[in-house]
Design a protein around this motif. Structure first.
Motif, PDB file in Angstrom:
ATOM      1  N   LYS A 109     -10.552 -28.643   2.785  1.00  0.00           N
ATOM      2  CA  LYS A 109     -10.101 -29.899   3.496  1.00  0.00           C
ATOM      3  C   LYS A 109      -9.622 -29.624   4.803  1.00  0.00           C
ATOM      4  CE  LYS A 109      -8.005 -31.160  -0.089  1.00  0.00           C
ATOM      5  NZ  LYS A 109      -7.309 -32.063  -1.394  1.00  0.00           N
ATOM      6  N   VAL A 138      -5.917 -31.195 -11.403  1.00  0.00           N
ATOM      7  CA  VAL A 138      -6.536 -31.907 -10.331  1.00  0.00           C
ATOM      8  C   VAL A 138      -5.665 -32.061  -9.196  1.00  0.00           C
ATOM      9  CG1 VAL A 138      -7.346 -34.207  -9.607  1.00  0.00           C
ATOM     10  CG2 VAL A 138      -8.177 -33.543 -11.921  1.00  0.00           C
ATOM     11  N   ASP A 139      -6.516 -31.659  -7.791  1.00  0.00           N
ATOM     12  CA  ASP A 139      -5.966 -32.206  -6.662  1.00  0.00           C
ATOM     13  C   ASP A 139      -6.947 -33.005  -6.132  1.00  0.00           C
ATOM     14  OD1 ASP A 139      -4.612 -31.751  -4.014  1.00  0.00           O
ATOM     15  OD2 ASP A 139      -6.787 -30.822  -3.450  1.00  0.00           O
ATOM     16  N   PHE A 140      -6.374 -34.362  -5.473  1.00  0.00           N
ATOM     17  CA  PHE A 140      -7.135 -35.240  -5.062  1.00  0.00           C
ATOM     18  C   PHE A 140      -6.352 -35.616  -3.678  1.00  0.00           C
ATOM     19  CE2 PHE A 140      -5.379 -39.608  -5.583  1.00  0.00           C
ATOM     20  CZ  PHE A 140      -4.344 -39.190  -6.633  1.00  0.00           C
ATOM     21  N   THR A 141      -7.668 -36.064  -2.735  1.00  0.00           N
ATOM     22  CA  THR A 141      -7.072 -36.716  -1.437  1.00  0.00           C
ATOM     23  C   THR A 141      -7.775 -37.961  -1.285  1.00  0.00           C
ATOM     24  OG1 THR A 141      -6.689 -34.406  -0.780  1.00  0.00           O
ATOM     25  CG2 THR A 141      -7.049 -36.170   0.938  1.00  0.00           C
ATOM     26  N   GLY A 201      -2.837 -33.703  -0.021  1.00  0.00           N
ATOM     27  CA  GLY A 201      -3.317 -34.382  -1.353  1.00  0.00           C
ATOM     28  C   GLY A 201      -2.304 -34.183  -2.363  1.00  0.00           C
ATOM     29  N   ASP A 237     -11.600 -36.972  -2.197  1.00  0.00           N
ATOM     30  CA  ASP A 237     -12.038 -35.371  -2.758  1.00  0.00           C
ATOM     31  C   ASP A 237     -11.370 -35.204  -3.869  1.00  0.00           C
ATOM     32  OD1 ASP A 237     -13.435 -35.009  -0.491  1.00  0.00           O
ATOM     33  OD2 ASP A 237     -11.358 -34.366   0.810  1.00  0.00           O
ATOM     34  N   ILE A 238     -11.839 -34.805  -4.939  1.00  0.00           N
ATOM     35  CA  ILE A 238     -11.269 -34.305  -6.131  1.00  0.00           C
ATOM     36  C   ILE A 238     -11.639 -32.837  -6.356  1.00  0.00           C
ATOM     37  CG2 ILE A 238     -11.029 -34.820  -8.780  1.00  0.00           C
ATOM     38  CD1 ILE A 238     -11.897 -37.648  -8.067  1.00  0.00           C
ATOM     39  N   LYS A 239     -10.655 -31.997  -6.431  1.00  0.00           N
ATOM     40  CA  LYS A 239     -11.079 -30.622  -7.194  1.00  0.00           C
ATOM     41  C   LYS A 239     -10.153 -30.444  -8.682  1.00  0.00           C
ATOM     42  CE  LYS A 239      -8.557 -28.557  -3.626  1.00  0.00           C
ATOM     43  NZ  LYS A 239      -7.964 -27.700  -2.610  1.00  0.00           N
ATOM     44  N   HIS A 253     -14.142 -24.977 -12.339  1.00  0.00           N
ATOM     45  CA  HIS A 253     -13.876 -25.653 -11.208  1.00  0.00           C
ATOM     46  C   HIS A 253     -14.509 -26.499 -10.776  1.00  0.00           C
ATOM     47  CE1 HIS A 253     -11.723 -25.785  -7.205  1.00  0.00           C
ATOM     48  NE2 HIS A 253     -12.933 -25.912  -6.716  1.00  0.00           N
ATOM     49  N   THR A 254     -14.269 -27.663 -10.559  1.00  0.00           N
ATOM     50  CA  THR A 254     -15.324 -28.627 -10.093  1.00  0.00           C
ATOM     51  C   THR A 254     -14.772 -29.416  -8.726  1.00  0.00           C
ATOM     52  OG1 THR A 254     -16.519 -29.104 -12.077  1.00  0.00           O
ATOM     53  CG2 THR A 254     -16.449 -30.959 -10.708  1.00  0.00           C
ATOM     54  N   ASP A 255     -15.690 -29.615  -7.727  1.00  0.00           N
ATOM     55  CA  ASP A 255     -15.393 -30.306  -6.648  1.00  0.00           C
ATOM     56  C   ASP A 255     -16.083 -31.676  -6.820  1.00  0.00           C
ATOM     57  OD1 ASP A 255     -14.342 -28.292  -5.273  1.00  0.00           O
ATOM     58  OD2 ASP A 255     -16.185 -27.543  -4.726  1.00  0.00           O
ATOM     59  N   ILE A 256     -15.391 -32.925  -6.619  1.00  0.00           N
ATOM     60  CA  ILE A 256     -15.994 -34.268  -6.314  1.00  0.00           C
ATOM     61  C   ILE A 256     -15.686 -34.567  -5.139  1.00  0.00           C
ATOM     62  CG2 ILE A 256     -16.253 -36.398  -7.548  1.00  0.00           C
ATOM     63  CD1 ILE A 256     -15.295 -35.078 -10.096  1.00  0.00           C
ATOM     64  N   LYS A 257     -16.773 -35.240  -4.417  1.00  0.00           N
ATOM     65  CA  LYS A 257     -16.609 -36.066  -3.143  1.00  0.00           C
ATOM     66  C   LYS A 257     -17.035 -37.409  -3.677  1.00  0.00           C
ATOM     67  CE  LYS A 257     -19.109 -33.421  -0.553  1.00  0.00           C
ATOM     68  NZ  LYS A 257     -19.651 -32.847   0.881  1.00  0.00           N
ATOM     69  N   ASN A 309      -3.140 -26.164  -6.895  1.00  0.00           N
ATOM     70  CA  ASN A 309      -4.303 -26.269  -6.627  1.00  0.00           C
ATOM     71  C   ASN A 309      -5.042 -25.511  -5.283  1.00  0.00           C
ATOM     72  OD1 ASN A 309      -5.353 -27.338  -9.101  1.00  0.00           O
ATOM     73  ND2 ASN A 309      -4.036 -29.099  -8.521  1.00  0.00           N
TER      74      ASN A 309
END
Lengths: 100, 100, 100, 100
Positions: free
Chosen positions: D76, A5-8, A42, A74-76, B72-76, D41
């Protein structure tokens, strides 16, 4: 299910400086015991789906507890069933190709 | 903690047409009972953090079960503690401003 | 090169209500002449790469001109060379599968 | 307008291994002359809005030229008008808070 996961986290309704909030999220991740890595935009983290999502949720709770009224995150994320993969493998395989 | 989420699943290592996978994810969301809405680039969904994340995880499991090797999933996602808000409120308040 | 885009502007360092900024971005898109559609977590827009990116940049400029000191924006974009596709096609093909 | 960007290219309709495509994108960025940094990522890059967007577009063109029929990309991006900021400043200010 393992995830990478990458998250911001983007605090909304606060001042313009966000580093105190990002630092707090780093402390939460540190306590989680998950492999994680801060970068300019992130944080990368890997582990079991439930544990990673619980850690991101704990970051939201920690920031709201600091007084942040609203958070946009944001999560990838990536899952794969063809083979086991870790964050370090991803950059290593790109770098190997760039050298060859 | 309530969340409002937009997510996009991107199957990797499959053919170029993705609509069968998006349709399957819609079926998973339908079963979840969560309020959700398909749009051109993803799906909006709202509910309790745990339930929404469990639904997205169930989408990953369903797509892997269809033979997708990698996703690959994007979550906002947004959380707020200042007031209760739903997806319909967000577009309604923008539209109200555009009319005024 | 044609792109189909979803984007979300997140003003940072402002108050907690964002609808005035989202409304301003809608006005900018309206002037751009591009096909666009607001949803609960962002806006879908399609067109030539340069025009779409210029419109998103114009939104940043408009929001900064309103006094927003810092903006975080998420963009999800798709390009394809196998065939021509529009936003309306994407949801239509998923819905056709759900009916069949 | 200066931007700090994180982006992730996801080739669709190819095999499951993506490192050849990520490596090609790194070569495109190298040629662009922009400050950039690969992470697990995605890739962080900073510079003038037009130049950064042109570099991401050049990555799309390079991958399509390699035979990728469809690409999903996440971007982003951050702009700010209150002060000048670079990628290295962002992680440095978080790390300074973690030490204090």
């Amino acid at each position: 299910m393992q995830v990478i996961v990458d998250f911001t986290l983007v605090p909304v309704g606060t001042g313009v400086s966000l580093s105190a909030y990002v630092a707090e999220a780093q402390r939460v991740l540190e306590k989680s015991g998950l492999v994680h890595e801060l970068h300019a935009n992130g944080t990368n983290v890997e582990g079991e789906w439930e544990e990673v999502m619980a850690a991101i949720r704990a970051c939201h709770e920690a920031l709201h507890a600091m007084g942040v009224p609203r958070i946009h995150t944001d999560i990838k994320l990536g899952t794969r069933v063809d083979r086991d993969q870790h964050m370090a493998d991803k950059t290593a395989s790109v770098r190997a190709r760039l050298r060859s």
